[in-house]
Motif scaffolding. Sequence first.
Motif, PDB file in Angstrom:
ATOM      1  N   LEU A  93       0.791  -1.172   0.030  1.00  0.00           N
ATOM      2  CA  LEU A  93      -0.180  -0.018   0.078  1.00  0.00           C
ATOM      3  C   LEU A  93       0.874   1.210  -0.158  1.00  0.00           C
ATOM      4  CD1 LEU A  93      -3.171   0.548   2.323  1.00  0.00           C
ATOM      5  CD2 LEU A  93      -1.976   2.222   0.825  1.00  0.00           C
ATOM      6  N   ASP A  94       1.257   1.746  -1.023  1.00  0.00           N
ATOM      7  CA  ASP A  94       2.054   3.067  -1.301  1.00  0.00           C
ATOM      8  C   ASP A  94       1.001   4.181  -1.473  1.00  0.00           C
ATOM      9  OD1 ASP A  94       4.376   4.552  -1.921  1.00  0.00           O
ATOM     10  OD2 ASP A  94       3.952   4.356  -3.914  1.00  0.00           O
ATOM     11  N   GLY A  95       1.554   4.937  -0.466  1.00  0.00           N
ATOM     12  CA  GLY A  95       0.719   6.165  -0.162  1.00  0.00           C
ATOM     13  C   GLY A  95      -0.280   6.190   0.882  1.00  0.00           C
ATOM     14  N   THR A  96       0.303   5.380   2.123  1.00  0.00           N
ATOM     15  CA  THR A  96      -0.606   5.236   3.259  1.00  0.00           C
ATOM     16  C   THR A  96      -1.238   6.629   3.661  1.00  0.00           C
ATOM     17  OG1 THR A  96       0.528   3.291   3.712  1.00  0.00           O
ATOM     18  CG2 THR A  96      -0.655   4.039   5.480  1.00  0.00           C
ATOM     19  N   ARG A  97      -0.495   7.506   3.758  1.00  0.00           N
ATOM     20  CA  ARG A  97      -0.776   8.785   4.266  1.00  0.00           C
ATOM     21  C   ARG A  97      -1.918   9.422   3.388  1.00  0.00           C
ATOM     22  NH1 ARG A  97       4.772   9.226   5.504  1.00  0.00           N
ATOM     23  NH2 ARG A  97       5.291  10.097   7.566  1.00  0.00           N
ATOM     24  N   GLU A  98      -2.090   9.018   2.011  1.00  0.00           N
ATOM     25  CA  GLU A  98      -3.060   9.616   1.203  1.00  0.00           C
ATOM     26  C   GLU A  98      -4.370   8.636   1.483  1.00  0.00           C
ATOM     27  OE1 GLU A  98      -2.359  12.240   0.017  1.00  0.00           O
ATOM     28  OE2 GLU A  98       0.069  11.702   0.123  1.00  0.00           O
ATOM     29  N   PHE A  99      -4.161   7.372   1.898  1.00  0.00           N
ATOM     30  CA  PHE A  99      -4.966   6.618   2.195  1.00  0.00           C
ATOM     31  C   PHE A  99      -5.612   6.767   3.505  1.00  0.00           C
ATOM     32  CE2 PHE A  99      -6.208   2.606   4.736  1.00  0.00           C
ATOM     33  CZ  PHE A  99      -7.338   2.034   3.947  1.00  0.00           C
ATOM     34  N   VAL A 100      -4.960   7.154   4.615  1.00  0.00           N
ATOM     35  CA  VAL A 100      -5.506   7.451   5.924  1.00  0.00           C
ATOM     36  C   VAL A 100      -6.420   8.719   5.791  1.00  0.00           C
ATOM     37  CG1 VAL A 100      -4.795   8.341   8.200  1.00  0.00           C
ATOM     38  CG2 VAL A 100      -3.742   6.354   7.125  1.00  0.00           C
ATOM     39  N   ALA A 101      -5.812   9.880   4.865  1.00  0.00           N
ATOM     40  CA  ALA A 101      -6.424  11.128   4.714  1.00  0.00           C
ATOM     41  C   ALA A 101      -7.824  10.953   3.960  1.00  0.00           C
ATOM     42  CB  ALA A 101      -5.588  12.123   4.241  1.00  0.00           C
ATOM     43  N   GLY A 102      -8.083   9.830   3.365  1.00  0.00           N
ATOM     44  CA  GLY A 102      -9.422   9.697   2.544  1.00  0.00           C
ATOM     45  C   GLY A 102      -9.173   9.936   0.998  1.00  0.00           C
ATOM     46  N   ASP A 104      -7.558   9.066  -2.810  1.00  0.00           N
ATOM     47  CA  ASP A 104      -7.336   7.930  -3.554  1.00  0.00           C
ATOM     48  C   ASP A 104      -6.201   7.630  -4.345  1.00  0.00           C
ATOM     49  OD1 ASP A 104     -10.226   7.726  -2.973  1.00  0.00           O
ATOM     50  OD2 ASP A 104     -11.161   8.364  -4.967  1.00  0.00           O
ATOM     51  N   GLU A 105      -5.155   8.352  -4.070  1.00  0.00           N
ATOM     52  CA  GLU A 105      -3.825   8.517  -4.720  1.00  0.00           C
ATOM     53  C   GLU A 105      -3.063   7.361  -3.816  1.00  0.00           C
ATOM     54  OE1 GLU A 105      -2.720  12.413  -4.497  1.00  0.00           O
ATOM     55  OE2 GLU A 105      -3.990  13.123  -6.264  1.00  0.00           O
ATOM     56  N   PHE A 106      -3.550   6.120  -3.969  1.00  0.00           N
ATOM     57  CA  PHE A 106      -2.646   5.168  -3.269  1.00  0.00           C
ATOM     58  C   PHE A 106      -2.543   3.952  -4.138  1.00  0.00           C
ATOM     59  CE2 PHE A 106      -6.789   4.803  -1.410  1.00  0.00           C
ATOM     60  CZ  PHE A 106      -7.246   3.490  -1.709  1.00  0.00           C
ATOM     61  N   THR A 107      -1.607   3.210  -4.110  1.00  0.00           N
ATOM     62  CA  THR A 107      -1.290   2.105  -5.187  1.00  0.00           C
ATOM     63  C   THR A 107      -0.722   0.789  -4.398  1.00  0.00           C
ATOM     64  OG1 THR A 107       0.907   2.735  -5.544  1.00  0.00           O
ATOM     65  CG2 THR A 107      -0.710   3.811  -6.959  1.00  0.00           C
TER      66      THR A 107
END
Length: 267
Positions: A93-102, A104-107
């Motif tokens: 899960l690359d972009g965990t900070r984006e994931f946590v912030a809600g 969609d920019e995670f890969t």
Amino acid sequence: MSGQADAFHMMEIFKAAAEAAGQAILHIRAAGCIAETKPDASPVTAADREAERIIVESLAAAFPAIPYIAEEACSEGLSGCATHDGFFLIDPLDGTREFVAGRDEFTVNIAYVVDGRPVVGMVHVPATGESFGGLPGTALKWRAGAPSPEAIAARQPPEGGMTALVSRSHRTPQTDAYLEGRKPAEIVPMGSSLKFCRIAEGAADLYPCLGTTMEWDTAAAEAVLVGAGGHVETLEGGSLRYGKHADIGRRGFANPPFVAYGASPSA
């Protein structure tokens, strides 16, 4: 691997594993999850761990003789086993900070590395359903629901000026100084390895990364970009090397500063 057919087969295995991991990530996000903090102060969630489990089990079933390095295993003190003969490099899960912030920019990133260089890569974007695959001389994009992929290629810099991508969470003053000297027409913040893929499909031209990244953040996406005719260089003009792990744990997997480019004007 003995040839292009084997590389395509590996890419398909990567895609299936990444999509399965992506579905698990979206399910956990919908149910709600709490971020924890790792020793290096980066966040981790149940989605990271479950996605890594799915990918590792899928690859072990398909390629039992090939070792792997995975981000969360390294964070727990298991440094993996890089070999010159080849190994898998996984960021579940690359972009965990984006994931946590809600956002969609995670890969999901999976790469096969030989002699320190990524030769097959898969980047899946769970929130949009896009997948990007790369191998020498070829880059492909699967759109959500499409039965087959399309070939993609990096573009030459447009006459109106370059579009530069910068990290949404790790932008540094050094990055801004670098861009000041190149006068891009547009600067777009973006999270995760998706930046490489947007350059690979001809939607942007430049991604300077003068902050800290790890090998698993970039390997799969570099394979996509290089397959699309782009390139990645350190500030000294060299190549990123993978499987270094000179030190035990995460520190030995850090990348030096680098710049990712689309096609050069002479290409």
